[in-house]
Design an enzyme around this catalytic site. Structure first.
Site, PDB file in Angstrom:
ATOM      1  N   GLY A   1      -5.357  -0.332   3.581  1.00 50.06           N
ATOM      2  CA  GLY A   1      -5.853  -1.603   3.087  1.00 50.06           C
ATOM      3  C   GLY A   1      -5.281  -1.994   1.746  1.00 50.06           C
ATOM      4  N   TYR A   2      -4.733  -1.024   0.986  1.00 49.55           N
ATOM      5  CA  TYR A   2      -4.251  -1.333  -0.354  1.00 49.55           C
ATOM      6  C   TYR A   2      -2.734  -1.362  -0.446  1.00 49.55           C
ATOM      7  CZ  TYR A   2      -9.064  -0.326  -1.567  1.00 49.55           C
ATOM      8  OH  TYR A   2     -10.432  -0.340  -1.632  1.00 49.55           O
TER       9      TYR A   2
ATOM     10  N   VAL B   1       2.763   3.450   1.672  1.00 50.92           N
ATOM     11  CA  VAL B   1       3.307   4.585   0.931  1.00 50.92           C
ATOM     12  C   VAL B   1       4.616   4.995   1.580  1.00 50.92           C
ATOM     13  CG1 VAL B   1       2.883   6.919   0.086  1.00 50.92           C
ATOM     14  CG2 VAL B   1       0.969   5.332   0.359  1.00 50.92           C
TER      15      VAL B   1
ATOM     16  N   LYS C   1       3.800   4.328  -3.742  1.00 54.04           N
ATOM     17  CA  LYS C   1       2.859   3.411  -3.102  1.00 54.04           C
ATOM     18  C   LYS C   1       3.091   2.006  -3.631  1.00 54.04           C
ATOM     19  CE  LYS C   1      -1.997   2.898  -1.938  1.00 54.04           C
ATOM     20  NZ  LYS C   1      -3.341   3.478  -2.047  1.00 54.04           N
TER      21      LYS C   1
ATOM     22  N   ASP D   1     -13.291   5.905  -0.897  1.00 56.41           N
ATOM     23  CA  ASP D   1     -12.606   5.905   0.396  1.00 56.41           C
ATOM     24  C   ASP D   1     -12.187   7.317   0.793  1.00 56.41           C
ATOM     25  OD1 ASP D   1     -11.647   4.714   2.683  1.00 56.41           O
ATOM     26  OD2 ASP D   1      -9.697   4.232   1.835  1.00 56.41           O
TER      27      ASP D   1
END
EC number: 2.7.11.1
Length: 619
Positions: free
Chosen positions: A177-178, A181, A196, A440
């Site tokens: 979701g972010y 990588v 990332k 998370d």
């Protein structure tokens, strides 16, 4: 002086008597007078003059525009003052002047954006050089000149991107979701790292401050069970909403859409694997007039738009190149071009980005309409850990299918599972002690590094997730890429308070640890079985076989996954519990107590220092 003011007229005598001296305005505007009244009874409603004076629209703070202005100031400082030390001083003075005038924010002049300013300065230098060469060229240009320009663009792209210049991309390790990588190799030291990429969909001052603050916090985490942090930087990228094919009429050039480029083996790399700027894809329709563009050229210089270009020579062989866009605009714009856009076009300072001139050679015939969004890309360079706990559990579950006697349970090595969970809890204890909530925790974000498979916690969820672009930023068709499985996977480990959207704290991470503890000691034959069992934990249902085989673990799974947040044990309480009560763990527990006591002592020292200062002031 960049601006001046004059005060005309006499001051009010009452104000003079009161002694109030008003500061002179930055610009002296003429006094407003009331508009003359007209008979508008016979004028249609849609044509009637506004009764109130027009209000100047307010524009939000856009970092991209401010960064461009700051970069121009820095560029001018270097041009007019060759001495590097003096040019820095000149740059600071100019920034202070513009800040006082309200044209700049001190935030965009900070050192955190020095790499972006370097990118802009190189772009400005290249634009000026290209503009001068363009002016000196004859109207009719041959292919050799265009190939010369393209070769310079390729070299320029490598110079302006730190990611492209310093690293060789080897493979994609994962996406979430972010961001994504990637496994990369540093060209200088030859070592492999994980980088990332986090695409920031908004870039206001507050948003950037949140991201930078959290990156600095993550940089301060140093623990054996935390993925190692190396460095971070920000680059400017343009994200497109691709549509169809784009025909651009340039000698020996053909522009392909992203979808066609992906099918071409010699095509350009995917957008997510490159920091380069990609121009939008347009619709192949007949040429027709379009609405005016919202793109503004801030520096009134030549704008060199970029495109993914496939060069076709006489032998029909293809090679892939990418051109950088050097013009900067607002963070979210929708450029639409009228007629043809000459390569040497320079938009007006206040006008819209449109072209009305015709040129017989070197024109870009842009058809259709597209959307180009300007974002910042945060790059975080980390320690490379390729084996995740998810991979370990998946392999363990495959081996478990070979055994029928569940009571024997030879495939669940309690010592290995206990070691993994203990190191995981130690890492969680450390980040909680630093005042950080992971938010998370799940097997995909936990890694096993080295031959001894040391646990490393990674992929910290940024607290400013609302300004981070989700995983769909690399999607080619504009549709969502999240699957039902990915949503279930996230929900299985999230605490009830997280799913309900209520406030949560470190105890939410403890819930995730409870689910992971169950998965470490309970193999599953199918994904359906796994989802059913992990979902049942929310209602207090634990497999009977696990309760019989591992009663201590089952007890703490029940406590950690309880709905009552206050009754969930903390990381320190887990480390001191019977889960890890061995000879070595007793020493570890004592060390944890010492850490807690040292922290209390430091807090007491601070309070005593404040009390002594207060007493000194009273005396």
């Amino acid at each position: 002086m960049l601006g001046g003011s004059s005060v005309d007229g006499e001051r009010d005598t009452d104000d003079d008597a009161a002694g109030a001296v008003a500061a002179p305005p930055a610009i002296d505007f003429p006094a407003e007078v009331s508009d003359p009244k007209y008979d508008e009874s016979d004028v249609p409603a849609e044509l009637q003059v506004l009764k109130e004076p027009l209000q100047q629209p307010t524009f939000p703070f856009l970092v991209a525009n401010q960064l461009l202005l700051v970069s121009l100031l820095e560029h001018l400082s270097h041009v007019h003052e060759p001495n590097p030390l003096h040019s820095k001083q000149v740059f600071k003075l100019l920034c202070q002047t513009f800040i006082k005038m309200g044209l700049l924010s001190s935030f965009t002049c900070s050192d955190e954006f020095s790499s972006l300013r370097l990118h802009h300065n190189r772009a400005i230098t290249h634009l000026m050089r290209s503009a001068k060469e363009r002016v000196r060229q004859d109207p009719c240009q041959d292919n050799s000149y265009m190939q010369k320009i393209r070769s310079r663009e390729i070299a320029f792209e490598a110079q302006t991107s730190r990611y492209l210049n310093e690293f060789e991309e080897l493979a994609i390790l994962g996406k979430g979701g972010y961001g994504r990588v990637y496994k990369v190799r540093n060209k200088l030291d030859g070592q492999h790292y994980a980088i990332k990429k986090i695409l920031i969909k908004s870039a206001t001052k507050t948003d950037c401050m949140k991201v930078l603050r959290e990156v600095k916090v993550l940089a301060g985490l140093q623990h054996p069970n935390i993925v190692g942090y190396h460095t971070a930087w920000i680059e400017h990228v343009h994200v497109v909403q691709p549509q169809d094919r784009v025909p651009i009429q340039l000698p020996s050039l053909e522009v392909l859409s992203e979808q066609e480029g992906d099918r071409d083996q010699g095509g350009v790399k995917d957008n997510e694997s490159s920091s380069s700027i990609v121009f939008a894809e347009l619709t192949p329709e007949k040429e027709k007039p379009f609405g005016e563009s919202e793109v503004k050229n801030e520096n009134n210089n030549l704008v060199s738009y970029t495109a993914n270009l496939v060069v076709r020579n006489s032998s029909e062989s293809e090679s892939s190149i990418e051109l950088q866009e050097d013009g900067l605009t607002d963070l979210s714009v929708r450029p639409v071009v009228r007629h043809q856009l000459p390569l040497g076009h320079s938009s007006e300072l206040e006008g819209n980005f449109t072209s009305t001139d015709e040129s017989s050679e070197g024109n870009l015939n842009l058809l259709g309409q597209t959307e180009v969004r300007y974002h910042l890309m945060l790059h975080i360079q980390m320690q490379l850990c390729e084996l995740s706990l998810w991979d370990w559990i998946t392999e363990r579950n495959k081996r478990s299918r070979e055994y029928v006697d569940e009571a024997a349970c030879p495939y669940v090595m309690a010592s290995v599972a206990t070691k993994i969970f203990q190191e995981l809890v130690e890492g969680v204890f450390y980040i909680h002690n630093m005042g950080i909530v992971h938010r998370d925790l799940k097997p995909r974000n936990i890694f096993l590094h080295g031959p001894d498979q040391q646990v490393k916690i990674g992929d910290f969820g940024l607290a400013c997730a609302d300004i981070i672009q989700n995983a769909d930023w690399t999607n080619r068709n504009g549709k969502g890429t999240r699957t039902h499985t990915s949503r279930v996977g996230t929900c299985l480990y999230a605490s009830p308070e997280q799913l309900e959207g209520s406030q949560y704290d470190a105890k939410s991470d403890m819930y995730s640890l409870g689910v992971i503890l169950l998965e470490l000691f309970q193999p599953f034959g199918t994904e359906m079985e796994r989802a059913t069992v992990l979902t049942g934990v929310r209602t207090g249902r634990i497999p009977e076989s696990l309760s019989k085989r591992c009663p201590v673990q089952a007890k703490y799974i029940q406590l950690l996954t309880g709905r009552n947040v206050s009754q969930r044990p903390s990381a320190l309480q887990l480390l001191q519990s019977e889960l890890f009560q061995t000879t070595g763990n007793v020493n570890l527990t004592l060390q944890m107590k010492i850490i807690e006591q040292e922290k209390e002592i430091e807090e007491l020292k601070k309070q005593l220092s404040l009390l002594s200062q207060d007493r000194g002031l009273k005396r």
